[in-house]
Scaffold this motif. Structure first.
Motif, PDB file in Angstrom:
ATOM      1  N   GLY A 129      47.248  36.956  35.160  1.00 44.93           N
ATOM      2  CA  GLY A 129      47.147  37.721  36.389  1.00 44.93           C
ATOM      3  C   GLY A 129      45.986  37.358  37.271  1.00 44.93           C
ATOM      4  N   SER A 130      45.185  36.352  36.874  1.00 37.86           N
ATOM      5  CA  SER A 130      44.027  35.948  37.664  1.00 37.86           C
ATOM      6  C   SER A 130      44.454  35.176  38.909  1.00 37.86           C
ATOM      7  N   ILE A 131      43.559  35.117  39.870  1.00 37.47           N
ATOM      8  CA  ILE A 131      43.735  34.277  41.047  1.00 37.47           C
ATOM      9  C   ILE A 131      43.063  32.942  40.759  1.00 37.47           C
ATOM     10  N   ALA A 132      43.824  31.857  40.790  1.00 42.59           N
ATOM     11  CA  ALA A 132      43.295  30.527  40.511  1.00 42.59           C
ATOM     12  C   ALA A 132      42.677  29.942  41.777  1.00 42.59           C
ATOM     13  N   VAL A 133      41.440  29.482  41.668  1.00 45.01           N
ATOM     14  CA  VAL A 133      40.703  28.965  42.817  1.00 45.01           C
ATOM     15  C   VAL A 133      40.081  27.619  42.452  1.00 45.01           C
ATOM     16  N   THR A 134      40.282  26.635  43.330  1.00 47.67           N
ATOM     17  CA  THR A 134      39.669  25.323  43.147  1.00 47.67           C
ATOM     18  C   THR A 134      38.692  24.996  44.264  1.00 47.67           C
ATOM     19  N   THR A 135      39.048  25.339  45.495  1.00 50.56           N
ATOM     20  CA  THR A 135      38.280  24.918  46.667  1.00 50.56           C
ATOM     21  C   THR A 135      37.633  26.104  47.375  1.00 50.56           C
ATOM     22  N   PRO A 136      36.638  25.837  48.220  1.00 57.37           N
ATOM     23  CA  PRO A 136      36.066  26.914  49.033  1.00 57.37           C
ATOM     24  C   PRO A 136      37.102  27.618  49.901  1.00 57.37           C
ATOM     25  N   ALA A 137      38.055  26.874  50.450  1.00 57.54           N
ATOM     26  CA  ALA A 137      39.089  27.498  51.275  1.00 57.54           C
ATOM     27  C   ALA A 137      39.918  28.484  50.449  1.00 57.54           C
ATOM     28  N   GLN A 138      40.233  28.113  49.228  1.00 60.11           N
ATOM     29  CA  GLN A 138      40.987  29.026  48.360  1.00 60.11           C
ATOM     30  C   GLN A 138      40.154  30.249  47.990  1.00 60.11           C
ATOM     31  N   ALA A 139      38.845  30.054  47.852  1.00 55.25           N
ATOM     32  CA  ALA A 139      37.971  31.202  47.560  1.00 55.25           C
ATOM     33  C   ALA A 139      37.975  32.177  48.724  1.00 55.25           C
ATOM     34  N   ARG A 140      37.904  31.650  49.947  1.00 54.32           N
ATOM     35  CA  ARG A 140      37.937  32.533  51.112  1.00 54.32           C
ATOM     36  C   ARG A 140      39.281  33.253  51.215  1.00 54.32           C
ATOM     37  N   ALA A 141      40.346  32.559  50.908  1.00 59.22           N
ATOM     38  CA  ALA A 141      41.669  33.190  50.925  1.00 59.22           C
ATOM     39  C   ALA A 141      41.763  34.275  49.853  1.00 59.22           C
ATOM     40  N   ALA A 142      41.129  34.036  48.710  1.00 55.73           N
ATOM     41  CA  ALA A 142      41.152  35.033  47.632  1.00 55.73           C
ATOM     42  C   ALA A 142      40.465  36.316  48.069  1.00 55.73           C
ATOM     43  N   VAL A 143      39.377  36.204  48.830  1.00 54.27           N
ATOM     44  CA  VAL A 143      38.703  37.399  49.334  1.00 54.27           C
ATOM     45  C   VAL A 143      39.660  38.200  50.209  1.00 54.27           C
ATOM     46  N   ALA A 144      40.348  37.515  51.124  1.00 59.12           N
ATOM     47  CA  ALA A 144      41.288  38.206  52.009  1.00 59.12           C
ATOM     48  C   ALA A 144      42.397  38.875  51.211  1.00 59.12           C
ATOM     49  N   THR A 145      42.905  38.197  50.202  1.00 60.35           N
ATOM     50  CA  THR A 145      43.963  38.773  49.371  1.00 60.35           C
ATOM     51  C   THR A 145      43.490  40.030  48.663  1.00 60.35           C
ATOM     52  N   CYS A 146      42.306  39.965  48.082  1.00 59.67           N
ATOM     53  CA  CYS A 146      41.795  41.103  47.319  1.00 59.67           C
ATOM     54  C   CYS A 146      41.470  42.288  48.225  1.00 59.67           C
ATOM     55  N   VAL A 147      40.952  42.013  49.418  1.00 56.19           N
ATOM     56  CA  VAL A 147      40.694  43.092  50.369  1.00 56.19           C
ATOM     57  C   VAL A 147      42.014  43.747  50.766  1.00 56.19           C
ATOM     58  N   ALA A 148      43.045  42.939  51.006  1.00 52.66           N
ATOM     59  CA  ALA A 148      44.359  43.480  51.365  1.00 52.66           C
ATOM     60  C   ALA A 148      44.943  44.319  50.239  1.00 52.66           C
ATOM     61  N   GLU A 149      44.604  43.965  49.009  1.00 51.37           N
ATOM     62  CA  GLU A 149      45.085  44.720  47.849  1.00 51.37           C
ATOM     63  C   GLU A 149      44.221  45.948  47.555  1.00 51.37           C
ATOM     64  N   ARG A 150      43.231  46.207  48.409  1.00 52.01           N
ATOM     65  CA  ARG A 150      42.364  47.380  48.358  1.00 52.01           C
ATOM     66  C   ARG A 150      41.405  47.370  47.165  1.00 52.01           C
ATOM     67  N   ALA A 151      41.076  46.179  46.695  1.00 50.62           N
ATOM     68  CA  ALA A 151      40.032  46.095  45.669  1.00 50.62           C
ATOM     69  C   ALA A 151      38.727  46.627  46.244  1.00 50.62           C
ATOM     70  N   GLU A 152      37.937  47.303  45.388  1.00 47.69           N
ATOM     71  CA  GLU A 152      36.665  47.874  45.835  1.00 47.69           C
ATOM     72  C   GLU A 152      35.483  46.951  45.548  1.00 47.69           C
ATOM     73  N   PHE A 153      35.707  45.923  44.763  1.00 52.12           N
ATOM     74  CA  PHE A 153      34.740  44.839  44.585  1.00 52.12           C
ATOM     75  C   PHE A 153      35.504  43.638  44.042  1.00 52.12           C
ATOM     76  N   LEU A 154      34.900  42.470  44.121  1.00 57.53           N
ATOM     77  CA  LEU A 154      35.526  41.247  43.646  1.00 57.53           C
ATOM     78  C   LEU A 154      35.010  40.914  42.255  1.00 57.53           C
ATOM     79  N   LYS A 155      35.911  40.517  41.369  1.00 59.92           N
ATOM     80  CA  LYS A 155      35.537  40.160  40.003  1.00 59.92           C
ATOM     81  C   LYS A 155      35.536  38.631  39.863  1.00 59.92           C
ATOM     82  N   ALA A 156      34.337  38.055  39.832  1.00 59.30           N
ATOM     83  CA  ALA A 156      34.188  36.607  39.630  1.00 59.30           C
ATOM     84  C   ALA A 156      34.260  36.297  38.144  1.00 59.30           C
ATOM     85  N   TYR A 157      34.746  35.080  37.829  1.00 58.18           N
ATOM     86  CA  TYR A 157      34.903  34.732  36.421  1.00 58.18           C
ATOM     87  C   TYR A 157      34.323  33.353  36.122  1.00 58.18           C
ATOM     88  N   SER A 158      34.355  32.996  34.855  1.00 59.75           N
ATOM     89  CA  SER A 158      33.503  31.936  34.317  1.00 59.75           C
ATOM     90  C   SER A 158      33.832  30.531  34.802  1.00 59.75           C
TER      91      SER A 158
END
Length: 446
Positions: free
Chosen positions: A139-168
């Motif tokens: 269920g994680s969001i897979a990120v390789t590039t900075p552009a994908q990281a920025r897109a992940a922020v937008a996705t999580c905000v749209a999903e009403r997350a209250e903070f972002l969970k970064a992983y290893s």
């Protein structure tokens, strides 16, 4: 130490009527002191008065003479997906939790919490895990590039997350893009410190598990960091074996000057630490008679229980080394606390309610006073979340999430386990019959 920029929703029950808590010894968690013989009036979901006064007519009375009143407890690092296990939090006095990995079920929980259709603690909901190109968690969001990281922020905000969970396994450049985009979006980043990122550079809101701290404080920091960056997610068994070896090496090579540098960085960046000592203890005792979760296995959600049940049978080839690693986590926690780095109580052991009390005991073992440990589960979560106007104190205007204890937690933190009654949003959830009567027919203390 600043408060969170965006306060969480924190829906709870809508209470009706009034409760008069009679003759309590109120624990002032901010000062680490007690005030005896106080009455507390709750109207709806709010505390309206604390002091010495008569009971209004027609209220429900909770007799707290000889008992101790604290704010509701918070476990600031949990994972839960089965609502059948949520009442155990409330039964243990844990009235709020921070869900550290978003899942589809949490959208339903959020809706039902807001509608008052849900029986469980208040919740702060994290995003789905944001990880590298080959995530280790479903269920994680897979990120390789900075552009994908920025897109992940937008996705999580749209999903009403209250903070972002970064992983290893988040790549270094993607991680920094995530931090920058999160700042623009006004949302906090919490979680792991990616393998490729030195902890000194991890300017996130909270770091879980003391992630990266042992490596950053090691005299072999550069070599170990390179080793972490080279871990191969395509070989999970090899990755975790190498991760364990690097972590042990870090624990055995602490440089006090580097630890002091980390301390200063955390203070400058406003980074909180959530040591999750309970899960470190569980890992250190796997396969031994002291396995910390053995008595709790029936209380863990079935899907999560399977992993811990298997872990109970795994034994390290060097149990003494595992024990030394755990002791180092305790020592570092104490050192950071004495330096003023803010800590939060979070258990990460998936045992609803029970594990938070274990975490408090371990914080005291690490060198915190009982008062400081109690703050890490009451006032400090409220500060971290930016909701000190509603939570973290037994005071007028605060939400009536309250726990009545049989004994004083400031003399022994184990007394947080001795729950006599719980109020959640002004509703008395549990109390022995001897504590409750209605209408009020007892005189107020003077």
């Amino acid at each position: 130490m600043t408060e969170s920029r965006k306060s969480p929703e924190l829906a709870g029950p809508v209470a009706s009527g009034s409760v008069f808590i009679f003759g309590a010894t109120v624990v002032d968690v901010a000062k680490g002191k007690v005030v005896t013989g106080r009455n507390v009036l709750v109207d709806g979901d709010r505390i309206t008065a604390v002091g010495r006064f008569e009971a209004p007519a027609g209220v429900t009375v909770l007799d707290a003479r000889g008992r101790f009143l604290i704010p509701g407890l918070w476990d600031m690092h949990v994972h839960g997906f089965d609502e059948a296990y949520l009442p155990a939090f409330l039964g243990n006095g844990v009235t709020g939790v921070r869900q550290m990995a978003g899942a589809p079920v949490h959208a339903d929980w959020r809706r039902r919490l807001a509608a008052g259709e849900f029986f469980g603690p208040r919740m702060v909901f994290g995003s789905r895990i944001i990880d590298g190109p080959r995530p280790s968690r479903p269920g994680s969001i897979a990120v390789t590039t900075p552009a994908q990281a920025r897109a992940a922020v937008a996705t999580c905000v749209a999903e009403r997350a209250e903070f972002l969970k970064a992983y290893s396994q988040l790549p270094r450049e993607a991680y920094f893009a995530l931090l920058a985009e999160a700042a623009l979006a006004g949302i906090d980043v919490a979680g792991h410190v990616p393998f490729e990122v030195p902890v000194l550079a991890a300017a996130q809101r909270s770091i879980e598990h003391l992630d990266g701290v042992l490596v950053g404080a090691s005299s072999e920091c550069e070599e170990l960091t390179a080793g972490f960056a080279g871990l191969d997610a395509g070989d999970p068994a090899g990755m975790f074996g190498r991760l364990s070896e690097l972590t042990h090496r870090a624990a055995e090579t602490t440089d006090p000057a580097r630890l002091a540098e980390l301390r200063d960085s955390f203070l400058a960046n406003g980074t909180w630490q959530v040591p999750t000592l309970a899960v470190h203890q569980a890992k250190a005792t796997m396969g031994t008679e002291e396995f910390a979760l053995q008595p709790y296995l029936p209380h863990i959600e079935p899907v999560l229980r399977q992993g811990w049940a298997r872990a109970a049978e795994w034994r390290s080839p060097d149990p003494a080394r595992e024990s030394r690693l755990f002791e180092r986590y305790l020592e570092v926690t104490g050192e950071l606390h004495r330096a003023g780095v803010p800590l939060l109580a979070g258990s990460d052991t998936f045992v609803p309610g029970f594990s938070l009390h274990d975490e408090l005991a371990l914080l005291v073992r690490a060198g915190l006073s009982p008062a400081a440990a109690l703050r890490a589960a009451t006032l400090d979560p409220a500060r971290f979340l930016g909701v000190t106007d509603r939570f973290g104190a037994v005071a007028p205007g605060r939400i009536a999430d309250l726990v009545v204890l049989e004994d004083n937690p400031l003399t022994d933190i184990a007394h947080t386990r001795r729950v006599a009654a719980v109020l959640f949003g002004g509703t008395v959830l549990s109390s022995p019959a001897a504590l409750t009567a209605a209408p009020a027919d007892r005189p107020a203390t003077r």
